[in-house]
Design a protein around this motif. Structure first.
Motif, short mmCIF file in Angstrom:
data_model
loop_
_atom_site.label_atom_id
_atom_site.label_comp_id
_atom_site.label_asym_id
_atom_site.label_seq_id
_atom_site.Cartn_x
_atom_site.Cartn_y
_atom_site.Cartn_z
N ARG A 19 -43.88 76.28 -49.37
CA ARG A 19 -43.44 77.39 -50.24
C ARG A 19 -42.46 76.81 -51.25
NH1 ARG A 19 -41.14 78.11 -45.07
NH2 ARG A 19 -38.85 78.01 -45.05
N ARG A 49 -30.33 75.25 -37.67
CA ARG A 49 -30.59 74.65 -38.98
C ARG A 49 -30.41 75.71 -40.04
NH1 ARG A 49 -35.68 71.71 -40.36
NH2 ARG A 49 -34.52 69.99 -41.26
N GLU A 65 -39.33 71.92 -40.34
CA GLU A 65 -39.39 72.09 -41.79
C GLU A 65 -38.63 70.98 -42.53
OE1 GLU A 65 -40.15 76.84 -42.37
OE2 GLU A 65 -38.07 76.16 -42.24
N ILE A 69 -40.47 73.63 -49.55
CA ILE A 69 -40.16 73.54 -48.12
C ILE A 69 -41.50 73.52 -47.38
CG2 ILE A 69 -39.09 74.73 -46.17
CD1 ILE A 69 -37.17 75.89 -48.39
N PHE A 84 -31.52 71.24 -45.62
CA PHE A 84 -31.12 71.87 -44.36
C PHE A 84 -29.88 71.15 -43.86
CE2 PHE A 84 -35.62 72.93 -44.57
CZ PHE A 84 -35.61 74.26 -44.19
N ALA A 125 -39.30 76.11 -37.20
CA ALA A 125 -38.23 75.98 -38.20
C ALA A 125 -37.64 74.57 -38.17
CB ALA A 125 -37.15 77.01 -37.94
N ALA A 126 -37.59 73.98 -36.97
CA ALA A 126 -37.01 72.64 -36.85
C ALA A 126 -37.90 71.58 -37.48
CB ALA A 126 -36.77 72.32 -35.38
N ILE A 132 -33.03 88.82 -51.09
CA ILE A 132 -34.24 88.37 -51.78
C ILE A 132 -34.25 88.88 -53.22
CG2 ILE A 132 -36.76 88.55 -51.79
CD1 ILE A 132 -36.51 88.62 -48.66
N VAL A 140 -39.28 82.59 -50.65
CA VAL A 140 -39.30 83.09 -49.26
C VAL A 140 -40.30 84.24 -49.11
CG1 VAL A 140 -36.95 82.38 -48.70
CG2 VAL A 140 -37.35 84.69 -49.57
N ARG A 177 -43.97 79.67 -40.50
CA ARG A 177 -43.54 79.26 -39.15
C ARG A 177 -44.55 79.69 -38.08
NH1 ARG A 177 -37.11 80.49 -40.16
NH2 ARG A 177 -36.86 78.82 -41.69
N VAL A 181 -41.89 82.72 -45.21
CA VAL A 181 -41.19 81.99 -44.15
C VAL A 181 -41.82 82.33 -42.80
CG1 VAL A 181 -38.96 81.65 -43.00
CG2 VAL A 181 -39.03 82.02 -45.48
N ARG A 184 -39.30 87.96 -46.53
CA ARG A 184 -39.46 86.62 -45.90
C ARG A 184 -40.90 86.37 -45.44
NH1 ARG A 184 -35.83 85.01 -41.20
NH2 ARG A 184 -35.43 82.94 -41.99
#
Lengths: 277, 257
Positions: free
Chosen positions: A64, B15, A7, A19, B8, A4-5, B42, A42, A53, A49, A46
């Motif tokens: 995405r 984040r 992204e 993203i 972000f 996630a960091a 969603i 997403v 990841r 996502v 999700r």
């Protein structure tokens, strides 16, 4: 550093954004998850996502984003979905350096991936989850199987008769009997084998899963082979029918199974140096 | 500091993802949108994108953000937690304050986001708007469990499921999301969004479709309210309905400035 960091946000046309998960490079392949119907980028539950990841942690970058008129994209589409996606691939190429793309997703995303792969040679892989398939004998056999599987044989004649009467009523009222191919963006029936042959000639790899949620048009593996012809059994196609799974991958365990299968499939993709240009 | 568009931002080492839609002309107020959770987040995502766009045309700057463990923010769904979501909302509020300087700020909480928005509003002394809120957390959790069971018994969702059987899914997952037990515990013990707040309430036109007995300030057209609870998208959110609702919300927010 967590996936996630890693992204980042990349600007696309018409005020849209993508993203990107994972480290990208000119030698690498970028996976692109497309909208499943009107669901935002997403993905259902999700999914995009999670996949982004998990695959990033295994060295696969992915992107995405929303197509025009879906999710965060307020503006409506100015051109065809295929042209828009090709332009988005241009932007992603400029931003990440990636020149090879694996594109796909669920339902309409699979349809768009198939159509775009025909038009854009940068597409080297397609993920088709509940993508196109024609009905035919395989479907009818699947219908009978689904209808009778949990019933006593004593109930079978009545159930079959009821089904036949329902089919006749639907045929009499053909306008109401909407089939998947009426509302999905599929090529003209019969063109699929030739299109598949073209993709395989380009060394495009294809990951295909049909879920139980596609039961309104897909109920038996035979349909896939009938739709796509003799090349459907090519080793470059990873096909399976997952009838216990639903269309949107409701169960987290099904999403984990999909991530695992995708990862295994990605490992079979040829590297840049092994593919003739 | 946040900038217009998607980005972000940092929230105490996490984040978070947010989209800032500044007022297109003169800004009268700012709005922090605390979204619904799980499948509803969603399902309704597009509605909030359209609403923020419409509010921007009415002089309201909006920050939408995803709680940790939801949307594009860091963390998997097991990190989603009502208490942590309030902390996330505080960080988002700080970002919005920095980006909108002296503008008065309002907080909008949607469905489960109502618990988050109300808690934030109480802590910060901010006016709060609630969109289809629940009265109590216990009632919200019961509804989630009932919907989950309904989905797992649905032969429309799982056509190969034996009729009458329930689909077994991952432990502690609800409505398709894996959760920690503390999610339910925190939700059940959450303070009512109506407690010590004077919310401006937007809710379904029909009383039977509401989850509280309080006065409704804006009766939403069905197209903007009938998504609640459901997974599958059945149709678009009509832009004219969104514009009309934004107009009323903006009038309310300007009235408070």
């Amino acid at each position: 550093m967590t996936a996630a960091a890693q992204e980042c946000v990349i600007a696309l046309d018409d005020g849209r954004h993508a993203i990107v998960s994972g480290a990208t490079s000119a030698e690498g392949t970028l996976l692109v998850w497309l909208n499943a119907g009107f669901l935002p980028h997403v993905g259902p539950f999700r999914l995009h996502v999670e996949l982004g990841r998990q695959l990033a942690a295994q060295g696969w970058a992915s992107a995405r984003f929303d197509a025009p008129g879906i999710g965060d994209s307020v503006a409506a589409a100015q051109t065809t979905p295929v042209r828009t996606l090709c332009r988005d691939l241009d932007t992603l190429h400029m931003a990440t350096g990636c020149t090879r793309f694996v594109i796909g997703g669920i339902c309409s995303a699979a349809d768009l991936a198939w159509a775009t792969a025909q038009a854009d040679s940068r597409v080297t892989g397609i993920v088709m989850l509940d993508g196109m398939a024609r009905a035919g004998r395989g479907y009818r056999w699947g219908q009978v199987n689904l209808l009778l599987r949990f019933r006593s044989p004593l109930q079978w004649p009545g159930l079959v008769l009821k089904q036949l009467l329902a089919r006749r009523a639907a045929a009499d009222n053909a306008e109401c009997a909407l089939r998947a191919e009426d509302y999905r963006d599929w090529p003209s029936a019969g063109n699929e084998p030739e299109q598949l042959a073209t993709l395989l000639h380009r060394e495009v790899r294809i990951f295909v899963r049909y879920t139980g949620g596609a039961a309104d048009y897909f109920l038996h593996p035979k349909q896939f082979f009938d739709t796509f012809g003799p090349h459907a059994r090519d080793r470059r196609i990873d096909f399976a029918h997952w009838p216990q799974c639903d269309h949107l991958f409701y169960d987290p365990q099904d999403r984990a199974r999909l991530a695992s299968a995708l990862h295994q499939w990605l490992l079979t993709l040829p590297t840049r140096n092994s593919v003739p240009s | 500091m946040i900038v217009p568009g998607a980005q972000f931002f940092s929230a105490g080492g996490r984040r978070l993802f947010g989209v800032f839609s500044p007022a297109r002309e003169r800004a009268d107020a700012a709005l922090l949108l605390c979204p619904p959770m799980l499948h509803e987040q969603i399902r309704s995502h597009r509605l909030w994108a359209l609403l923020a766009h419409a509010l921007a045309g009415q002089g309201i700057s909006t920050l939408r953000f995803d709680y940790a463990g939801s949307g594009d923010s860091a963390g998997d769904s097991r990190t989603l937690d009502l208490g942590e979501a309030v902390i996330d909302a505080e960080y988002a509020l700080a970002e919005l304050r920095a980006a909108t300087s002296s503008l008065p700020i309002h907080v909008l909480g949607v469905r489960l986001g109502g618990f988050v928005a109300a808690e934030l509003a109480r802590r910060e002394g901010l006016p709060v708007l609630l969109w289809q809120p629940f009265e109590q957390g216990e009632q919200a959790w019961s509804e989630l469990q009932a919907r989950d069971l309904q989905e797992r018994r649905s032969t429309r969702r799982f056509p190969f499921l034996r009729p009458g059987r329930t689909r077994v899914v991952a432990e502690h997952s609800v409505m398709g999301f894996a959760l920690q037990e503390r999610f339910a515990n925190r939700l059940i013990s959450a303070r009512s969004p109506f407690d010590a707040t004077q919310p401006y309430v937007l809710d379904a036109d029909a009383e039977v479709d509401r989850c509280h007995r309080h006065t409704v300030d804006v009766a939403l057209p069905m197209a903007l309210s009938d998504w609640a609870g459901w997974i599958d998208i059945t149709g678009p959110f009509p832009p004219s309905d969104v514009e009309h609702t934004a107009l009323r919300m903006a009038a309310r927010m300007r009235g408070r400035t």
